[in-house]
Design a protein around this motif. Structure first.
Motif, short mmCIF file in Angstrom:
data_model
loop_
_atom_site.label_atom_id
_atom_site.label_comp_id
_atom_site.label_asym_id
_atom_site.label_seq_id
_atom_site.Cartn_x
_atom_site.Cartn_y
_atom_site.Cartn_z
N LYS A 1 0.82 -1.21 0.00
CA LYS A 1 0.00 0.00 0.00
C LYS A 1 0.86 1.27 0.00
O LYS A 1 2.07 1.21 0.10
CB LYS A 1 -0.94 -0.02 1.21
N CYS B 1 1.84 1.84 4.04
CA CYS B 1 2.15 0.74 4.95
C CYS B 1 2.50 -0.49 4.12
O CYS B 1 2.39 -0.47 2.90
CB CYS B 1 0.96 0.44 5.86
N CYS C 1 1.00 -3.41 3.93
CA CYS C 1 -0.07 -4.35 3.59
C CYS C 1 -0.11 -4.59 2.09
O CYS C 1 0.12 -3.68 1.30
CB CYS C 1 -1.42 -3.83 4.06
N CYS D 1 -5.03 -5.41 6.34
CA CYS D 1 -5.12 -4.20 7.15
C CYS D 1 -4.09 -4.25 8.27
O CYS D 1 -3.75 -5.32 8.76
CB CYS D 1 -6.50 -4.07 7.78
N CYS D 2 -3.63 -3.06 8.67
CA CYS D 2 -2.71 -2.95 9.79
C CYS D 2 -3.07 -1.67 10.53
O CYS D 2 -3.92 -0.91 10.09
CB CYS D 2 -1.26 -2.94 9.29
N CYS E 1 -3.10 1.52 8.06
CA CYS E 1 -4.16 1.75 7.07
C CYS E 1 -5.55 1.70 7.70
O CYS E 1 -6.52 2.11 7.08
CB CYS E 1 -4.02 0.81 5.87
#
Ligand SMILES: [Mg+2]
Ligand SMILES: [Zn+2]
Lengths: 94, 510, 476
Positions: free
Chosen positions: C20, C23, C25, C37-38, C41
């Motif tokens: 992304k 990040c 991901c 997702c993290c 994000c």
């Protein structure tokens, strides 16, 4: 300056609803602060640049490498409402 | 003398010499917390005693095996805007009352890696907006040195260290909270250069202004802790990869001979209390006696620093506090009929007065027209002030300045005077605006109330600041010892004076 | 009064990065909801973005391909608004210093459509509206890097819009910054449309149309709107400044919200990210990795390989097909023959199976070998098609198929003489017919000979010998 009406407009934009008491309270405080910050409008300066960067840093990047995402239970750990792996919220009008 | 009274360095020595164990130290501090916390209200959350002691034993074992970091076994506190995995992080707000981060802030990670013992999370103004810790959604923190007075914006962290409820604490400083609280509570407080300490995991209202910093009893401790938390972090896009400095080593013998110090005691755009002026002059004299070159300086645009800071801080707040919408985490209003109602009710119920006002003001500063023009001007002033200060650092190594324009205000006196409260940051906000490192160190006592003096350096000159502060501190003979910090006594004083405690939240009686 | 339609496009393109924008991901399409997702994000408090270098490079790459000026200094800004698909309540985008500005894309007739700007931004999550009135949110897409390409209002018809979009998509795929899959949402297009009278005395208010999920829908929406605007102007009315959406089932646009007093997004510089400085060196580095663009490649195909404009266009439609053609062309001399075989046989197969060049089981070398066998007259055209089918399905080398199936063409005259002689003997009536001037009879006889050889005889030789041997035969 903030007035009776535009304070409500601004609150609505911030997704806030003010009580009558808050509105009265806030109006005088906010206008006091607004007036106080007015002094910078006329400040004479030589510097015409207005970078946002604090340290004049530039080009701080990460490389395009995949890192593991979060475990799914951690994703929803703090969520109020979830269903079938989705976050769930009340009706969203389009 | 209780173990809790010692400094980090003293404890380290004792641990090394095996005259005490980590468990003993930890138990002593935990007992101290039990004894005085009801009076200071420094903490929002105190970790489970058994779990803390278990950790202490584990660290003890690692110390035996000589397999530990520099701060091993030191019981410490983190301000509650620093995320801790598995431990609620409220940011002093109702909005995050039940928020349990699934990740550690980078500083928390580093301290835990160093084998620090985390005792708990300290109180602060909700989302860091305020200068008194009276805007905490839970209860105000009391200044352990004087219960009549506020403990400043990093009040919980400062009170915890000052009252011996932790050997050091990390807090955040977006306008001067750490330095101000250090000054009000007789501690050493450092706000490092923007970019030296990772902000990852710090919940803030003003990302371009805030830095995580340190509250300690003395300068050596400050240097030791800075060693533990400074350095590049790839998770913070504004983190700077600088040369690794050993700060305790940088203290040297505390020599300031030949160092050029500019005295900045005017032009703040606000009156400075003569008592404070007095302290600054005394400090300047002391530095001169130590061999530093002292000269008065002027910063041409300094008076615009605080209003420009307010414009930027408010603008950033209006954006930074948007994400609290009740969906993914945080407070969630019940029974909202639609998403709009969810947003509005959640935010109206979850935020306090100060956050709401900050957002309204910031919304104004970013909206097209007059507001946005003023915001643009504030950014320009920021660049201008940077230039002003850089010019000064061409001829000076350090700047000596007041920390606060006056003595700590009395509690509840300013509750509704937001601007006045904020103006307590008159002398500290410029360093945040520009990103400079600045430290507060006690320099005087007036009416039994400590006064701090501020040392501001060029970017990444923490070593030099600490060195000068160390020289000053040694000359004063280890300043913090002069305060016989005793909240129990203060309790008694206060009861005699007023007969009530003046704050409404439940608290445990002794 | 004559009216002209003015159209400007805003195209959102998902970039082909692995991770992304801010990040680590994965951006891969089609994962289980909320598994990409993290904390970053998902916009959890305290988390910070760190910019993906690749995304910036893809933005610059696109700018170069569209003849833009690349900013020397660029930055990211926050666009603030509340919506449940936007985890931070602001989108990190670009406001006053976009990566690229002032470019253009030329249409076939040489007309230039101006590119006002290209900027980088993050995508939002996806909302699924449920029948029970609740909305479900999947944040997998939140934080996926996008470029937003904004054109000048230079487009004057639905045809121009379609041509522009086809060309743009082709370029983006050529330079490998996006797969441009509209059905997966990796290319999304909004249009701004109004009409003006020829003398510019009348003009309608600009209307924005969102939710266009195909180029066909874009064209139809433009036509629909143009008519609607003209009719209103003719009645002395005007359009509303508003956002509408295209309703595919009703074939019409439907009003969504007014743009009067439009939302102020309170843009301001993103404090968590440093500025971007792009020096000439960096641009040159990126420029060097750019492939030849479709328009130039097509011209070169016409010039270098002597192909028709039509064939060259088909062969350069995608970078993969053009690359494949050139790989074969390096190994086989008859370019026209490669072109014919690719366009008819290869494309035909690909279309039927829904596959792409990259899925082919055989190599360009195999394909060249097949054409070489035909050219050497080692196999008949008929056999070649059979061999190709086998190659396509199994990936076997043509020589192997030929030997396995015994499809080598018979060109030996003596062998063919025997076949032809036999056919003449067995079909006396046809021989007589031919001698009496019925040309069609020859075809039948040749066909019989080919059949007798199970298609392996060289038909040209069969035909030649058939005529010679009938001349010599005594049948009347
Ligand atoms: Mg956009
Ligand atoms: Zn992520």
């Amino acid at each position: 300056m903030f007035s009776d009406t535009n304070i409500e407009e601004m609150a609505a934009r911030m997704k806030l609803q003010l009580t009558e008491e808050e509105k009265d309270d806030f109006l005088s405080v906010l206008n006091e602060m607004l007036v106080w910050t007015e002094q910078i409008d006329k400040a004479e300066i030589e510097e015409e640049k207005s970078d946002q960067d604090i340290l004049i840093l530039k080009n701080i990047f990460r490389e395009d490498v995949i890192q593991p995402s979060m475990e799914i239970q951690k994703v929803f750990q703090n969520a109020h409402d979830a269903k079938d792996g989705y976050f769930r919220v009340p009706n969203v009008l389009e | 003398m209780g173990l809790w009274e010692h400094t980090v360095l003293e404890i380290q020595k004792m641990l090394k010499a095996k005259t005490v164990s980590v468990r003993e130290v930890t138990e002593d501090v935990l007992d101290r917390i039990e004894q005085v916390e009801h009076s200071t209200r420094a903490y929002i959350h105190i970790c489970d005693r058994e779990e803390i002691l278990e950790k202490a034993s584990a660290v003890e074992e690692r110390i035996q095996n000589q397999n530990t970091g520099g701060l091993a076994g030191i019981p410490t506190a983190l301000q509650d805007d620093i995320c801790t995995e598995g431990i609620t992080t409220t940011c002093g707000s109702k909005m995050l009352e039940k928020f349990v981060p699934p990740y550690d802030a980078e500083v928390a990670r580093r301290l835990l890696e160093e084998d620090c013992i985390l005792l708990g999370k300290t109180n602060l103004d909700a989302f860091g907006i305020g200068a008194s810790t009276e805007n905490s959604a839970f209860y105000p923190t009391n200044n352990p040195l004087n219960k009549e007075r506020i403990p400043g914006g990093a009040g919980g962290a400062a009170a915890a260290v000052a009252a011996g409820e932790a050997f050091f604490a990390l807090a955040s400083d977006a306008a001067g909270a750490i330095r101000q609280s250090a000054s009000y509570c007789g501690l050493v407080g450092l706000k490092p250069t923007y970019g030296l300490v990772s902000r990852y995991g710090l919940i803030t209202h003003a990302p371009s202004l805030v830095q995580i910093g340190i509250l300690t009893k003395d300068v050596q401790d400050c240097a030791a802790v800075l060693n533990g938390i400074a350095g590049y972090d790839e998770k913070d896009g504004n983190s700077v990869a600088t040369e690794k400095i050993d700060y305790p080593e940088a203290l040297g013998e505390g020599n300031v001979k030949g160092i050029r110090i500019g005295i900045l005691s005017n032009d703040f755009g606000m009156e400075i209390d003569p008592k404070i002026q007095d302290g600054i002059e005394k400090a300047a004299e002391a530095f001169e006696n130590l061999g530093a070159q002292i000269e008065s300086i002027r910063v041409p645009h300094l008076q615009y620093g605080l209003p420009a800071h307010l414009v930027i801080a408010a603008a950033e707040s209006s954006s930074a506090l948007g994400r609290f919408d009740g969906i993914r985490y945080g407070y969630h209003s019940e029974n909202a009929a639609d998403i709009e109602e969810l947003f509005v009710k959640t935010r109206s119920e979850g935020f306090g007065k100060a956050e709401k006002m900050w957002m309204l003001l910031g919304g104004y500063m970013l909206q097209r027209g007059k507001g946005a023009e003023r915001y643009q001007k504030a950014l320009k002033l920021r660049a201008q002030l940077r230039k002003d200060f850089m010019q000064i650092f061409e001829s000076f190594d350090l700047i000596l300045a007041p920390v606060c324009p006056g003595l700590p205000p009395e509690k509840e006196k300013q509750m509704d005077e937001f601007l006045k409260v904020y103006q307590n940051y008159t002398c500290t906000a410029a360093a945040n605006l520009i990103g400079l490192p600045a430290l507060s160190i006690p320099c005087d006592i007036q009416q039994g109330i400590p006064i701090g003096v501020q040392l501001i350096g060029g970017f990444f000159k923490e070593g030099l600041i600490l060195q000068a502060a160390y020289a000053f501190e040694q000359m004063q003979g280890g300043f913090q010892r002069k305060f016989n910090c005793n909240p129990e006594k203060l309790d008694a004083q206060k009861k005699n004076n007023t007969g009530n405690e003046g704050e409404g939240r439940e608290r445990n009686e002794i | 009064m004559k009216y002209e339609v003015w159209v400007g496009l805003e195209i959102h393109v998902e970039l082909l990065t692995e991770s992304k924008l801010f990040c680590g991901c994965s951006t891969a399409y089609g994962a289980e909801p909320n598994t990409r997702c993290c904390p970053v994000c998902l916009g959890l408090p305290g988390t910070l973005p760190v910019l993906n270098r690749k995304a910036i490079e893809y933005g610059i790459r696109t700018g170069i391909a569209l003849d833009c000026q690349i900013a020397k200094r660029s930055k990211l800004d926050r666009k603030n608004y509340f919506y449940p698909d936007l985890p931070k309540a602001y989108q990190i985008s670009q406001y006053d210093q976009p990566l690229c500005e002032k470019g253009f894309l030329s249409l076939e007739d040489g007309k230039r459509i101006g590119i006002r700007r290209i900027h980088i931004e993050e995508d939002a999550g996806k909302l699924l509206h449920q029948e029970d009135g609740t909305t479900w949110i999947d944040y997998n897409r939140a934080g996926v890097p996008l470029i937003e390409i904004v054109t000048e209002p230079d487009i004057r018809s639905s045809e121009e819009a379609a041509e522009f979009l086809e060309n743009l998509k082709q370029i983006l795929q050529y330079i490998e910054v996006s797969d441009c899959r509209m059905e997966q949402g990796s290319l999304r297009c909004d249009i701004n449309v109004n009409v003006q009278s020829a003398d510019a005395s009348e003009r309608s208010e600009i209307v924005e149309i969102k939710n266009l999920n195909s180029f066909k829908a874009v064209a139809k929406a433009i036509e629909y709107e143009a008519k609607r605007h003209i009719n209103l102007l003719k009645e002395g009315k005007n359009t509303l400044k508003e956002t509408r959406r295209w309703d595919e089932s009703k074939n019409q646009t439907i009003g969504m919200r007014s743009k009067e007093g439009a939302e102020d997004y309170r843009y301001f510089p993103e404090p968590d990210l440093s500025a971007i400085e792009i020096d000439e060196e960096w641009i040159a580095e990126i420029r060097e990795t750019l492939p030849e663009l479709p328009r130039q490649r097509k011209e070169r195909f016409i010039k270098d390989y002597g192909l028709s404009s039509y064939d060259a266009a088909l062969l350069t439609a995608s970078k993969e097909t053009a690359d494949f053609f050139e790989e074969v062309a390096e190994r086989f001399h008859d370019k026209k023959m490669i072109s014919n075989w690719m366009i008819t046989e290869l494309y035909g197969r690909l279309n039927r199976s829904g596959e792409e060049i990259k899925d082919l089981k055989f190599s360009a070398q195999d394909f060249a070998n097949l054409l070489q066998l035909i050219d050497n007259k080692a196999i008949s055209n008929h056999a070649a098609k059979e061999i190709f089918r086998e190659m396509y399905e199994t990936g076997k080398a043509p020589s192997q198929i030929v030997s396995e199936k015994d499809w080598k063409q018979i060109s030996d005259e003596r062998e063919i003489q025997l076949l032809v002689g036999k056919v003449i003997e067995e079909n006396p009536q046809s021989v007589i017919d031919y001698k009496n001037g019925k040309d069609r009879a020859l075809g039948f006889l040749v066909g019989q000979a080919m059949k007798a050889s199970r298609g392996k005889a060289n038909p040209k030789i069969v035909s030649k010998l058939m005529k010679e041997m009938i001349e010599q035969s005594e049948l009347k």
